[in-house]
Write a protein that holds these residues in place. Structure first.
Motif, PDB file in Angstrom:
ATOM      1  N   ARG A 509       0.839  -1.198   0.000  1.00  0.00           N
ATOM      2  CA  ARG A 509       0.000   0.000   0.000  1.00  0.00           C
ATOM      3  C   ARG A 509       0.874   1.248   0.000  1.00  0.00           C
ATOM      4  O   ARG A 509       1.918   1.298   0.647  1.00  0.00           O
ATOM      5  N   ASP A 510       0.455   2.252  -0.760  1.00  0.00           N
ATOM      6  CA  ASP A 510       1.166   3.536  -0.868  1.00  0.00           C
ATOM      7  C   ASP A 510       2.552   3.370  -1.478  1.00  0.00           C
ATOM      8  O   ASP A 510       3.430   4.213  -1.259  1.00  0.00           O
ATOM      9  N   ALA A 511       2.767   2.284  -2.227  1.00  0.00           N
ATOM     10  CA  ALA A 511       4.038   2.044  -2.933  1.00  0.00           C
ATOM     11  C   ALA A 511       5.235   2.075  -1.993  1.00  0.00           C
ATOM     12  O   ALA A 511       6.321   2.511  -2.367  1.00  0.00           O
ATOM     13  N   THR A 512       5.055   1.587  -0.767  1.00  0.00           N
ATOM     14  CA  THR A 512       6.153   1.562   0.197  1.00  0.00           C
ATOM     15  C   THR A 512       7.049   0.352  -0.050  1.00  0.00           C
ATOM     16  O   THR A 512       6.721  -0.547  -0.815  1.00  0.00           O
ATOM     17  N   ALA A 513       8.186   0.363   0.621  1.00  0.00           N
ATOM     18  CA  ALA A 513       9.147  -0.724   0.478  1.00  0.00           C
ATOM     19  C   ALA A 513       8.690  -1.947   1.274  1.00  0.00           C
ATOM     20  O   ALA A 513       7.799  -1.864   2.123  1.00  0.00           O
ATOM     21  N   CYS A 514       9.311  -3.095   0.980  1.00  0.00           N
ATOM     22  CA  CYS A 514       9.024  -4.309   1.733  1.00  0.00           C
ATOM     23  C   CYS A 514      10.336  -4.961   2.148  1.00  0.00           C
ATOM     24  O   CYS A 514      11.411  -4.563   1.695  1.00  0.00           O
ATOM     25  N   GLU A 515      10.244  -5.949   3.030  1.00  0.00           N
ATOM     26  CA  GLU A 515      11.430  -6.635   3.515  1.00  0.00           C
ATOM     27  C   GLU A 515      12.036  -7.479   2.390  1.00  0.00           C
ATOM     28  O   GLU A 515      11.321  -8.150   1.643  1.00  0.00           O
ATOM     29  N   LYS A 516      13.364  -7.455   2.285  1.00  0.00           N
ATOM     30  CA  LYS A 516      14.035  -8.090   1.147  1.00  0.00           C
ATOM     31  C   LYS A 516      13.800  -9.588   1.093  1.00  0.00           C
ATOM     32  O   LYS A 516      13.567 -10.144   0.021  1.00  0.00           O
ATOM     33  N   GLU A 517      13.859 -10.282   2.222  1.00  0.00           N
ATOM     34  CA  GLU A 517      13.763 -11.742   2.197  1.00  0.00           C
ATOM     35  C   GLU A 517      12.328 -12.229   2.062  1.00  0.00           C
ATOM     36  O   GLU A 517      12.045 -13.145   1.297  1.00  0.00           O
ATOM     37  N   SER A 518      11.397 -11.617   2.797  1.00  0.00           N
ATOM     38  CA  SER A 518      10.035 -12.142   2.853  1.00  0.00           C
ATOM     39  C   SER A 518       9.053 -11.413   1.951  1.00  0.00           C
ATOM     40  O   SER A 518       8.012 -11.956   1.596  1.00  0.00           O
ATOM     41  N   GLY A 519       9.352 -10.158   1.585  1.00  0.00           N
ATOM     42  CA  GLY A 519       8.392  -9.352   0.843  1.00  0.00           C
ATOM     43  C   GLY A 519       7.334  -8.722   1.726  1.00  0.00           C
ATOM     44  O   GLY A 519       6.387  -8.111   1.225  1.00  0.00           O
ATOM     45  N   ALA A 522       6.380  -4.102   5.756  1.00  0.00           N
ATOM     46  CA  ALA A 522       6.521  -3.753   7.163  1.00  0.00           C
ATOM     47  C   ALA A 522       6.093  -2.321   7.453  1.00  0.00           C
ATOM     48  O   ALA A 522       5.508  -2.042   8.506  1.00  0.00           O
ATOM     49  N   GLU A 523       6.349  -1.391   6.542  1.00  0.00           N
ATOM     50  CA  GLU A 523       6.046   0.020   6.800  1.00  0.00           C
ATOM     51  C   GLU A 523       4.554   0.273   6.930  1.00  0.00           C
ATOM     52  O   GLU A 523       4.138   1.253   7.548  1.00  0.00           O
ATOM     53  N   VAL A 524       3.734  -0.590   6.329  1.00  0.00           N
ATOM     54  CA  VAL A 524       2.279  -0.417   6.389  1.00  0.00           C
ATOM     55  C   VAL A 524       1.628  -1.621   7.066  1.00  0.00           C
ATOM     56  O   VAL A 524       0.471  -1.951   6.797  1.00  0.00           O
ATOM     57  N   GLU A 525       2.399  -2.303   7.942  1.00  0.00           N
ATOM     58  CA  GLU A 525       1.905  -3.429   8.735  1.00  0.00           C
ATOM     59  C   GLU A 525       1.288  -4.524   7.879  1.00  0.00           C
ATOM     60  O   GLU A 525       0.248  -5.107   8.218  1.00  0.00           O
ATOM     61  N   GLY A 526       1.906  -4.793   6.742  1.00  0.00           N
ATOM     62  CA  GLY A 526       1.484  -5.917   5.921  1.00  0.00           C
ATOM     63  C   GLY A 526       0.344  -5.651   4.968  1.00  0.00           C
ATOM     64  O   GLY A 526      -0.134  -6.571   4.310  1.00  0.00           O
ATOM     65  N   ILE A 527      -0.102  -4.398   4.859  1.00  0.00           N
ATOM     66  CA  ILE A 527      -1.249  -4.094   3.998  1.00  0.00           C
ATOM     67  C   ILE A 527      -0.800  -4.037   2.540  1.00  0.00           C
ATOM     68  O   ILE A 527       0.108  -3.301   2.175  1.00  0.00           O
ATOM     69  N   CYS A 528      -1.459  -4.833   1.699  1.00  0.00           N
ATOM     70  CA  CYS A 528      -1.133  -4.873   0.275  1.00  0.00           C
ATOM     71  C   CYS A 528      -1.784  -3.705  -0.457  1.00  0.00           C
ATOM     72  O   CYS A 528      -2.771  -3.125   0.003  1.00  0.00           O
ATOM     73  N   ASP A 529      -1.248  -3.411  -1.631  1.00  0.00           N
ATOM     74  CA  ASP A 529      -1.871  -2.429  -2.509  1.00  0.00           C
ATOM     75  C   ASP A 529      -3.220  -2.971  -2.969  1.00  0.00           C
ATOM     76  O   ASP A 529      -3.457  -4.182  -2.971  1.00  0.00           O
ATOM     77  N   ILE A 530      -4.116  -2.049  -3.354  1.00  0.00           N
ATOM     78  CA  ILE A 530      -5.422  -2.457  -3.844  1.00  0.00           C
ATOM     79  C   ILE A 530      -5.238  -3.419  -5.023  1.00  0.00           C
ATOM     80  O   ILE A 530      -4.468  -3.165  -5.943  1.00  0.00           O
ATOM     81  N   GLY A 531      -5.940  -4.531  -4.970  1.00  0.00           N
ATOM     82  CA  GLY A 531      -5.871  -5.515  -6.042  1.00  0.00           C
ATOM     83  C   GLY A 531      -4.910  -6.657  -5.788  1.00  0.00           C
ATOM     84  O   GLY A 531      -4.865  -7.601  -6.559  1.00  0.00           O
ATOM     85  N   TYR A 532      -4.138  -6.578  -4.686  1.00  0.00           N
ATOM     86  CA  TYR A 532      -3.137  -7.610  -4.405  1.00  0.00           C
ATOM     87  C   TYR A 532      -3.429  -8.283  -3.065  1.00  0.00           C
ATOM     88  O   TYR A 532      -4.002  -7.670  -2.159  1.00  0.00           O
ATOM     89  N   LEU A 533      -2.984  -9.547  -2.949  1.00  0.00           N
ATOM     90  CA  LEU A 533      -3.236 -10.336  -1.750  1.00  0.00           C
ATOM     91  C   LEU A 533      -1.980 -11.069  -1.305  1.00  0.00           C
ATOM     92  O   LEU A 533      -1.091 -11.362  -2.109  1.00  0.00           O
ATOM     93  N   SER A 534      -1.927 -11.370  -0.009  1.00  0.00           N
ATOM     94  CA  SER A 534      -0.934 -12.316   0.511  1.00  0.00           C
ATOM     95  C   SER A 534      -1.552 -13.703   0.388  1.00  0.00           C
ATOM     96  O   SER A 534      -2.325 -14.126   1.240  1.00  0.00           O
ATOM     97  N   ASP A 535      -1.235 -14.390  -0.690  1.00  0.00           N
ATOM     98  CA  ASP A 535      -1.886 -15.664  -0.952  1.00  0.00           C
ATOM     99  C   ASP A 535      -0.933 -16.636  -1.645  1.00  0.00           C
ATOM    100  O   ASP A 535      -1.340 -17.459  -2.446  1.00  0.00           O
ATOM    101  N   SER A 536       0.364 -16.511  -1.327  1.00  0.00           N
ATOM    102  CA  SER A 536       1.355 -17.402  -1.922  1.00  0.00           C
ATOM    103  C   SER A 536       1.969 -18.276  -0.842  1.00  0.00           C
ATOM    104  O   SER A 536       2.490 -17.765   0.152  1.00  0.00           O
TER     105      SER A 536
END
Length: 813
Positions: A509-519, A522-536
């Motif tokens: 969300r908000d085009a923020t960065a993510c953790e290198k190893e896990s993706g 972290a900056e937005v407490e795990g919230i994905c951008d609209i249209g995307y899910l944690s489903d892998s």
């Protein structure tokens, strides 16, 4: 013979029907949305809506006058259905996305009267007469709308190359077109001029002079005439049933008076960039006063002169736009058709860096290394000559190049030498030297510390060592902060990417960065951008799955069939089946809920709840929790379970002494994706363990004992968080711990169970004392105190040390 009523269990042939797809070129784009008016199909309101939904959209919603006029223009002299009705409640008009017409500032009722034909429920656009209600079963044309599909349009794998970029007019002037492996049949493979050289247009103005021969079928060599006609921008083109790709390249005369100052005929910039195009005199005979610049799109001779740059060897463009894209000619005044000219082709990328899918530019490009460039119509990398692979991380090696490193330069090869060549690739890449070469004529090797095509890439070797000119490989290790085969992968990925090679997309969300190893975002407490899910299952903390969006892409779709299964206006699933994790209207209700307590570091106390679907029975074993991944070895034992109104809630307590890992709650088997669902717990909060900053006091000592005292932990002078439930006394002889004892002051003596105690020492001035016995006479000891806060793993850091020596025994003889 007619219809026959027989058993449904018999085997019979069958006939299927489905709506025919409308190709995207038949849709009209307005402000990022595609619109379609049926040309011959006429049907009811309900079936019109089904047809639009089958196209991945829905009935059009003309909420603005601009959209309304656009649809009327497309429809011509035809009435049509659009997405407005009062089916749910008479006289309460709703758009098909559920919003009320009352929220609109633009109604276009016929004669301004919405009550016309009050018994009818569906709204249509009447020819030249505004909106009117009509029986929903009436047959009309209809208007659909949908989001443009960001289907990647991959370039045909074509390369243009010349070993005589400055040999126009000579006998050996030529260029070659090379085809890589393709999944589609190649329909045409040809050459032409990109821009004509004379103001007058003739039948052969765009015909490449000379002749072509194809040997073998993937190599086309075009030999130019040994005349002044062998000058200009040419292109290699290839066409399949669905794509066309052309690759321009330039050849200047050997007798030229001007040429690009760096020897390159192309420059690539993004919209908004500043760029300076510069040439140099090859003879020293051309004065700057006589320099003229022209910019050709299709060689518009009448308006091509650029007066602002006349009299200069440079032409500067500030904040480049798409209209600046084109071929720029530089020549001496009066010599434009005498052809001693220079050419530079400017390629202006419509999307900003790292984005593709113009004009929306709403997609993130693949991460391109070693000088690779993002292709704007597919988001894939066009790799520089000498590199290949999805992210251009594969080095081809000495004298090799091609989309798959399948080509070689040298004797008996399409390129009979490796130096002096300019290699051109589909836009927006342009032209460069082969990997390992640079200079105006591509005949110089790389300077120390540089490598790759045109030697533009920087080496990252430890101790500043030089790397291989062609591959970038280091003789030893990578310098700090870099990794990968050629030490080009940074330790911190660019914003938007993660993974060992920074080639996975974050989609936070908000085009923020993510953790290198896990993706993990972290900056937005795990919230994905609209249209995307944690489903892998492979990257359970990341947002790499695109599931689609709806309602102007303000909400995420949760359909079982992914993005293709979701109506982009309403969020309804075309299959009518939600993703197994989601239920409710438009599949927007998450069946998982989690909660966790703030604990001491290394401790997790949390609960996971899951709501059963209608008719589903749950048992405590159905909800599991795991640390780091879903393997059985990572499962966390549950401590309790409760079932209330179809919702099962399991509680878990876990003590982890190793590195902090993500915790997941899940239902189902990860080997069966259609039935598996999970949720990651939000980042947990931990208490700051208390740190005791005081120094213990030696109250009294003897041969074999010592009385130790210390003040109590005080939040005003010590750090960390209370409440404090005791202290840990450490006595050491050298590095050996001879005593580790938990001690409680008198005010805490009754609080023996510190795992549940909430009592704190209010009297911080109260002295805590402990008599250490069993010491050795004449020995030196150190004493440190650690404060212990309430809860599991509550012991903090040890404070400053007191050092003392017990009395020595004196032996009398």
């Amino acid at each position: 013979m007619g219809w026959v009523d027989i058993s449904c269990n018999l085997d019979r042939s069958f006939i299927c029907e489905r709506y025919q797809d409308v190709p995207e070129y038949e849709w009209s784009r307005l402000d990022g949305t595609l619109y379609y008016i049926s040309q011959s199909s006429m049907t009811s309101y309900t079936f019109a809506r089904r047809f639009c939904q089958a196209q991945g959209g829905d009935l059009a919603q003309p909420k603005t006058e601009e959209i309304n006029m656009h649809l009327m223009t497309l429809a011509g002299d035809n009435s049509y259905w659009f997405g407005l009705d009062d089916i749910n409640q008479q006289a309460t008009f709703q758009w098909i996305d559920g919003t009320s017409l009352d929220n609109n500032v633009f109604p276009a009722w016929s004669n301004g009267d919405a009550t016309l034909f009050e018994s009818e429920r569906c709204v249509h656009q009447q020819v030249n007469n505004g909106w009117r209600k009509l029986l929903c079963t009436s047959y009309l044309r209809f208007a659909c709308e949908k989001a443009p599909s960001p289907r990647p349009i991959l370039p045909i794998r074509i390369i243009a190359a010349t070993s005589s970029p400055y040999g126009g007019g000579l006998l050996d002037a030529s260029f070659i077109c090379l085809l890589g492996s393709e999944n589609e049949e190649i329909l045409t493979f040809s050459t032409r001029r990109l821009v004509r050289l004379t103001e007058a247009i003739t039948f052969d103005s765009y015909t490449a002079p000379g002749y072509s021969n194809v040997v073998p079928s993937v190599v086309l060599r075009h030999t130019l005439p040994a005349t002044m006609e062998g000058l200009g921008f040419f292109e290699c083109s290839s066409v399949t049933a669905s794509r066309m790709t052309s690759v321009p390249l330039a050849i200047l005369l050997s007798t030229r008076e001007l040429q690009p100052i760096d020897g390159r005929f192309t420059k690539t910039v993004h919209v908004g960039d500043d760029i300076k195009l510069s040439v140099m005199s090859t003879t020293g005979m051309v004065g700057e006063d006589g320099i003229r610049w022209r910019k050709f799109t299709d060689v518009d001779w009448a308006d091509s002169l650029i007066g602002m740059s006349s009299g200069s060897l440079s032409h500067t463009i500030q904040s480049a736009s798409v209209s600046d894209d084109g071929v720029y000619m530089t020549y001496a005044d009066g010599a434009v058709e005498q052809l001693p000219s220079s050419f530079i082709r400017l390629i202006v990328k419509e999307c900003p860096y790292g984005r593709w899918n113009p004009p929306l530019c709403d997609r993130l490009c693949d991460s391109c290394y070693n000088g690779g460039v993002c292709h704007e119509l597919s988001g894939t990398c066009i790799c520089p000559p000498g590199f290949a692979g999805k992210n251009c991380l594969q080095a081809c090696g000495m004298h090799r190049f091609g989309w798959d490193c399948e080509l070689e330069c040298g004797p008996s090869q399409p390129l009979d030498q490796c130096t002096g060549n300019q290699i051109c690739l589909p836009d927006p890449y342009g032209c460069t030297c082969l990997a390992g070469y640079t200079g105006i004529y591509c005949n110089e090797t790389c300077l120390v510390g540089m490598f790759g095509a045109d030697c533009l890439q920087e080496c990252h070797c430890t101790d500043g060592a030089d790397c291989d000119d062609i591959t970038g490989e280091c003789p030893g290790d990578c310098s700090q902060g870099w990794s990968g085969a050629a030490c080009q992968v940074p330790s911190v990925c660019p914003i938007g990417y993660f993974g060992a090679d920074c080639n996975q997309e974050c989609n936070c969300r908000d085009a923020t960065a993510c953790e290198k190893e896990s993706g993990f975002c972290a900056e937005v407490e795990g919230i994905c951008d609209i249209g995307y899910l944690s489903d892998s299952v492979d990257f359970p903390s990341s947002c790499i799955k695109f599931s689609g969006c709806y309602s102007s892409c303000s909400k995420t779709c949760h359909c079982s069939g992914g993005a293709e299964d979701c109506n982009f206006l309403t969020g309804d699933c075309l299959s009518s089946i939600c993703h197994p994790r989601w239920i409710g209207d438009h599949c927007q209700t998450d069946r998982f809920e989690t909660s966790s307590r703030k604990t001491n570091p290394g401790v997790a106390i949390f609960s996971c709840s899951f709501t059963a679907s209608s008719g589903q029975a749950l048992s405590p074993a159905d909800i599991k929790a795991a640390l780091g991944d879903f393997s059985a070895a990572s499962w966390i034992s549950q401590s309790s379970s409760i079932y209330i109104d179809r919702t099962l809630s399991n509680s878990f307590t876990h003590v982890n002494m190793g590195p902090e890992k993500a915790i997941y709650c899940f239902v189902g088997d990860p080997e069966i994706p259609s039935e598996f669902m999970f949720i990651r717990l939000p980042p947990r909060q931990f208490f700051a363990l208390p740190s005791f900053n005081g120094v213990p006091e030696l109250l009294e000592f003897g041969y074999y004992h010592a009385a130790i005292g210390w003040r109590q932990w005080d939040s005003s002078s010590d750090t960390g968080e209370g409440p404090i439930v005791g202290y840990k006394l450490y006595v050491r002889s050298g590095s050996n711990v001879v005593l580790a004892k938990e001690v409680q002051p008198p005010s805490m003596v009754n609080n023996t169970d510190r795992s549940v105690s909430k009592r704190s020492a209010e009297n911080a001035s109260e002295m805590v004392m402990y008599n250490v016995s069993g010491l050795e006479a004449g020995s030196t000891y150190s004493v440190q105190i650690a404060a212990i806060r309430d809860g599991i793993n509550g012991e903090g850091e040890q404070g400053l040390a007191l050092t003392f020596t017990t009395e020595s025994v004196i032996h009398f003889h």
